[in-house]
Design a protein around this motif. Sequence first.
Motif, PDB file in Angstrom:
ATOM      1  N   THR A  92      26.523 -45.649  28.004  1.00 29.42           N
ATOM      2  CA  THR A  92      27.712 -44.726  28.026  1.00 29.42           C
ATOM      3  C   THR A  92      28.958 -45.900  28.201  1.00 29.42           C
ATOM      4  O   THR A  92      28.676 -47.331  27.641  1.00 29.42           O
ATOM      5  N   LYS A  93      29.942 -45.527  27.044  1.00 25.60           N
ATOM      6  CA  LYS A  93      30.470 -46.425  26.802  1.00 25.60           C
ATOM      7  C   LYS A  93      31.111 -47.088  28.265  1.00 25.60           C
ATOM      8  O   LYS A  93      31.961 -46.817  28.833  1.00 25.60           O
ATOM      9  N   GLY A  94      30.982 -48.724  27.646  1.00 27.10           N
ATOM     10  CA  GLY A  94      31.154 -49.101  29.145  1.00 27.10           C
ATOM     11  C   GLY A  94      30.244 -49.788  29.887  1.00 27.10           C
ATOM     12  O   GLY A  94      30.927 -51.042  30.252  1.00 27.10           O
ATOM     13  N   MET A  95      29.216 -49.296  29.343  1.00 22.86           N
ATOM     14  CA  MET A  95      27.699 -49.576  30.640  1.00 22.86           C
ATOM     15  C   MET A  95      27.775 -50.573  29.952  1.00 22.86           C
ATOM     16  O   MET A  95      27.191 -51.336  29.116  1.00 22.86           O
ATOM     17  N   ASP A 115      23.764 -44.178  37.393  1.00 20.07           N
ATOM     18  CA  ASP A 115      25.265 -43.943  36.737  1.00 20.07           C
ATOM     19  C   ASP A 115      23.561 -43.157  35.469  1.00 20.07           C
ATOM     20  O   ASP A 115      24.190 -44.207  34.378  1.00 20.07           O
ATOM     21  N   SER A 116      23.917 -42.055  34.713  1.00 19.62           N
ATOM     22  CA  SER A 116      23.552 -41.293  33.785  1.00 19.62           C
ATOM     23  C   SER A 116      24.367 -41.537  32.453  1.00 19.62           C
ATOM     24  O   SER A 116      25.465 -41.300  32.718  1.00 19.62           O
ATOM     25  N   LEU A 117      23.603 -41.142  31.338  1.00 22.85           N
ATOM     26  CA  LEU A 117      24.014 -40.171  30.359  1.00 22.85           C
ATOM     27  C   LEU A 117      24.619 -38.793  30.631  1.00 22.85           C
ATOM     28  O   LEU A 117      23.918 -37.968  31.480  1.00 22.85           O
ATOM     29  N   SER A 118      26.258 -38.691  30.018  1.00 23.64           N
ATOM     30  CA  SER A 118      26.440 -37.075  29.883  1.00 23.64           C
ATOM     31  C   SER A 118      26.112 -36.598  29.380  1.00 23.64           C
ATOM     32  O   SER A 118      24.823 -37.139  28.683  1.00 23.64           O
ATOM     33  N   ASP A 119      25.630 -35.359  29.523  1.00 28.46           N
ATOM     34  CA  ASP A 119      25.203 -34.463  28.733  1.00 28.46           C
ATOM     35  C   ASP A 119      25.935 -34.273  26.721  1.00 28.46           C
ATOM     36  O   ASP A 119      24.775 -34.339  26.573  1.00 28.46           O
ATOM     37  N   ASN A 120      26.288 -35.013  27.411  1.00 28.69           N
ATOM     38  CA  ASN A 120      27.718 -34.429  26.044  1.00 28.69           C
ATOM     39  C   ASN A 120      26.896 -36.251  24.888  1.00 28.69           C
ATOM     40  O   ASN A 120      26.430 -35.884  23.771  1.00 28.69           O
ATOM     41  N   ASP A 121      27.217 -37.148  25.739  1.00 32.40           N
ATOM     42  CA  ASP A 121      26.840 -38.620  25.000  1.00 32.40           C
ATOM     43  C   ASP A 121      25.631 -38.448  24.804  1.00 32.40           C
ATOM     44  O   ASP A 121      24.760 -39.080  23.305  1.00 32.40           O
TER      45      ASP A 121
END
Length: 261
Positions: A184-187, A81-87
């Motif tokens: 990521t928030k919540g990770m 579960d990787s970081l989104s491009d925006n994050d």
Amino acid sequence: MIKLIATDMDGTWLTDAKTYDVDLFLREFKIMQERDIKFVVSSGNQYENLITRFPEVADQIYFVAENGALVAKGKQVIHTDSLSDNDLATIVQITRQYDEKAIASGLLSAYVLDSTSPEYIEELRKYYYKITPVADFANLDDQIFKVTFDVAEAKMPQMLAELKRNYPNLGFVSGSAGSIDMSTKGMNKAVGLQYLSKKLGINFREMVAFGDSGNDVGMLKYVGRSYATGTALPSAKNAADRIIGSSNDSAVQKEIWRLLN
């Protein structure tokens, strides 16, 4: 009934010298195998680093690495579960705003800026098996799970609070007394355990966990029974059901032995 035992590594399972009582663990692991109790290494560290810690039984244990963003069974990665491009773009901007050492953790490698001193890279090898110097953290050709700031212990709490306040859409936790993980928030590690709960059919009440830092809080709150080491950060102690001894005294392994017997 215990069906899964999860433990953090640094400050929890490993001594300050990054060792542990291998003989005791192998005796415990034999019992766990006989009773079909899953053993999970749950850490903020790099998966490739973690797997080297258990050469005798690595293929038979589970790994929740990168604070829950990567889950593996032995040498097989089964969930990421990787970081989104925006994050990731926002976190890269944060690394440019703060004059702190930073490490980006990805599936293929960990990354540091090529201005990083060889001495510091050598120190990082305690936690990262693969390290790649890069000119910039932008446009890394990898799945990036988190970026970690290495900060002075005295300034860590204030800086952590500042980052949480200024960037509420991201996740920030203390990986140790001198580090801040940005993801990521919540990770958190509980996310990895939730994945294993569904995959293995194990209820959270049947899980036991051990930890010592802010990145262990989610896991300690999630499981049915939780323990923090005596040297743990206050946030981990507050989240745990019970406080045990130091990692330097093999307190986690001794408690597992007690639980199994």
